[in-house]
Design an enzyme around this catalytic site. Structure first.
Site, PDB file in Angstrom:
ATOM      1  N   LYS A  40      16.901 -20.607 -18.051  1.00 41.20           N
ATOM      2  CA  LYS A  40      16.653 -19.165 -17.962  1.00 41.20           C
ATOM      3  C   LYS A  40      15.803 -18.714 -19.145  1.00 41.20           C
ATOM      4  O   LYS A  40      15.629 -19.447 -20.131  1.00 41.20           O
ATOM      5  CB  LYS A  40      17.970 -18.391 -17.935  1.00 41.20           C
ATOM      6  CG  LYS A  40      18.818 -18.534 -19.179  1.00 41.20           C
ATOM      7  CD  LYS A  40      20.104 -17.741 -19.054  1.00 41.20           C
ATOM      8  CE  LYS A  40      20.958 -17.882 -20.328  1.00 41.20           C
ATOM      9  NZ  LYS A  40      22.177 -17.051 -20.263  1.00 41.20           N
ATOM     10  N   ARG A 134      32.036  -9.220 -19.084  1.00 43.33           N
ATOM     11  CA  ARG A 134      30.769  -8.857 -18.439  1.00 43.33           C
ATOM     12  C   ARG A 134      30.968  -8.833 -16.931  1.00 43.33           C
ATOM     13  O   ARG A 134      31.428  -7.848 -16.374  1.00 43.33           O
ATOM     14  CB  ARG A 134      29.656  -9.833 -18.872  1.00 43.33           C
ATOM     15  CG  ARG A 134      29.402  -9.844 -20.378  1.00 43.33           C
ATOM     16  CD  ARG A 134      28.204 -10.673 -20.784  1.00 43.33           C
ATOM     17  NE  ARG A 134      28.277 -12.051 -20.301  1.00 43.33           N
ATOM     18  CZ  ARG A 134      27.429 -13.010 -20.671  1.00 43.33           C
ATOM     19  NH1 ARG A 134      26.442 -12.730 -21.511  1.00 43.33           N
ATOM     20  NH2 ARG A 134      27.553 -14.231 -20.213  1.00 43.33           N
ATOM     21  N   TYR A 261      -0.591  -2.614 -43.475  1.00 44.26           N
ATOM     22  CA  TYR A 261      -0.177  -1.247 -43.170  1.00 44.26           C
ATOM     23  C   TYR A 261       0.835  -0.748 -44.203  1.00 44.26           C
ATOM     24  O   TYR A 261       1.773  -1.463 -44.574  1.00 44.26           O
ATOM     25  CB  TYR A 261       0.457  -1.178 -41.782  1.00 44.26           C
ATOM     26  CG  TYR A 261      -0.541  -1.274 -40.652  1.00 44.26           C
ATOM     27  CD1 TYR A 261      -1.456  -0.253 -40.423  1.00 44.26           C
ATOM     28  CD2 TYR A 261      -0.553  -2.394 -39.815  1.00 44.26           C
ATOM     29  CE1 TYR A 261      -2.365  -0.339 -39.374  1.00 44.26           C
ATOM     30  CE2 TYR A 261      -1.457  -2.487 -38.776  1.00 44.26           C
ATOM     31  CZ  TYR A 261      -2.369  -1.460 -38.559  1.00 44.26           C
ATOM     32  OH  TYR A 261      -3.264  -1.545 -37.526  1.00 44.26           O
ATOM     33  N   MET A 308       0.469  -6.229 -35.397  1.00 49.61           N
ATOM     34  CA  MET A 308       0.674  -6.608 -34.004  1.00 49.61           C
ATOM     35  C   MET A 308       0.099  -7.988 -33.710  1.00 49.61           C
ATOM     36  O   MET A 308       0.698  -8.772 -32.972  1.00 49.61           O
ATOM     37  CB  MET A 308       0.027  -5.577 -33.070  1.00 49.61           C
ATOM     38  CG  MET A 308       0.231  -5.873 -31.596  1.00 49.61           C
ATOM     39  SD  MET A 308      -0.601  -4.689 -30.521  1.00 49.61           S
ATOM     40  CE  MET A 308       0.360  -3.203 -30.812  1.00 49.61           C
TER      41      MET A 308
END
EC number: 5.1.1.1
Length: 365
Positions: A40, A134, A261, A308
């Site tokens: 997964k 869950r 930044y 980023m």
């Protein structure tokens, strides 16, 4: 997201390490235990389709989180059993039936809204909630009612399972409570499905004597310790993933120069600064500022905020463009692991691996 194959940032996955790790765990399990590989979340960031195909001859099936992940494997040519561990929307059951995908039944309410015509021939496992809180049934009476209903409509109930919350912790109190609850429920069932499984990676490693007749191996396959550093591994596993890039610019900055930044870093002297094309859009999140990478075997701190798409690092000397930068993996005698990232971020190695975005291309050996 499209992989940025024309950028030097890349993930390298050693498929032989995954196979090695699988065999290490299997060698300590009862011989007839069925093994499902958990692929997964893009195989914990390693690439689900490629990893699954590489393990086809070594496992009995695969586990995924949702039906789309199962369909991805089918489209990649994976024909072995696939179990969806999460709740499948009733509107997707026709896809599961058509593609021979095993579905989890976790509540009476879900079953009540299913078109009963879709149950005929549908392969199912029952989920029991013994303490995770869950999904899953919490009492045997309701499970017996659901099992009778499913068989009445000709569904194929093949398995029953639970999931331990603390199998990777030193304190076994919760684990033993859940194990006892699961065993008690099994004794109260009118008919136990043929596959019974409760063991994830941690349980298979540290509680191998408690496995039933199937295990679900995830984190350990990829060479990661499910406990972080809490428990020592009883045998050797090999990390399968490396994250590397290259220097795309180097410069010498004068004393008092600011970087990034917010101008959060100021050089304390003349410093060699390298720029590396990876950032928080790739999974190297902003809190990784002041962590480090490896260049030529040297530890080089990340200076200035993570952008980023880029980071800046302080180097001991100038290096030419194209010099390899290791973010996870080994460089010379030095190593940076996913667990090192996790320790710095105050999280778990699972999250580190899963955060690595699809923008980073995966290459296999």
């Amino acid at each position: 997201m499209k992989a940025s194959i024309h950028r030097p940032t890349r993930i390298e996955v050693d498929l032989s390490a995954i196979s090695h790790n699988l065999q290490q765990v299997k060698s300590h399990l009862p011989s007839k235990t069925q093994v499902f590989a958990v692929v997964k979340a893009n195989a914990y960031g390693h690439g689900s389709s490629v990893v699954a195909r590489s393990l086809l001859e070594e496992v009995d099936g695969f586990c995924v989180s949702n039906v789309d992940e199962a369909l991805e494997l089918r489209q990649a040519g994976v024909t072995k059993d696939i179990l969806v561990l999460g709740v499948v929307p009733v509107g997707a059951l026709d896809l599961a039936l058509a593609e021979n995908i095993i579905v989890t039944v976790a509540s009476r309410e879900w079953l009540e809204i299913v078109d009963k015509d879709l149950l005929k021939g549908l392969r199912l496992h029952i989920k029991v909630d013994t303490g995770m809180g869950r999904i899953g049934f919490r009492d045997s009476r309701l499970i017996n009612e659901v099992l009778a209903d499913l068989r009445l409509h000709k569904a194929q109930v093949e398995g029953i399972f639970t999931h331990f919350a603390t199998a990777d912790q030193v304190d076994e109190t919760q684990f033993q409570t859940q194990l006892a609850a699961f065993k008690q429920i099994l004794t109260e069932l009118d008919d136990i499905p043929s596959l019974v499984h409760a063991s994830n990676s941690a349980t298979s490693i540290w509680h191998a004597d408690t496995v039933f007749n199937m295990v679900r191996l995830g984190n350990v396959l990829y060479g990661l310790n499910p406990s972080g550093r809490a428990l020592s591994l009883p045998y050797t596993i090999r990390p399968a993933l490396s994250l590397v890039s290259e220097l795309v610019q180097t410069k010498q900055l004068e004393i008092g120069a600011t970087i990034g930044y917010g101008a959060t870093y100021t050089s304390s002297g003349e410093e060699y600064i390298g720029t590396v094309p990876i950032g928080y859009a790739d999974g190297l999140i902003r809190r990784m500022q002041d962590f480090h990478v490896l260049v030529d075997g040297h530890i080089c701190p990340i200076v200035g905020r993570v952008s980023m798409d880029q980071i800046t690092i302080r180097m001991p000397k100038p290096y030419p463009l194209g010099t390899r930068v290791t973010l996870i993996g080994q460089e010379g005698s030095a190593t940076i692991s996913a667990q090192d990232w996790a320790d710095y971020l105050g999280t778990i190695n699972y999250e580190v691996a899963c955060l690595l975005s699809d923008r980073i291309p995966r290459f296999y050996r």
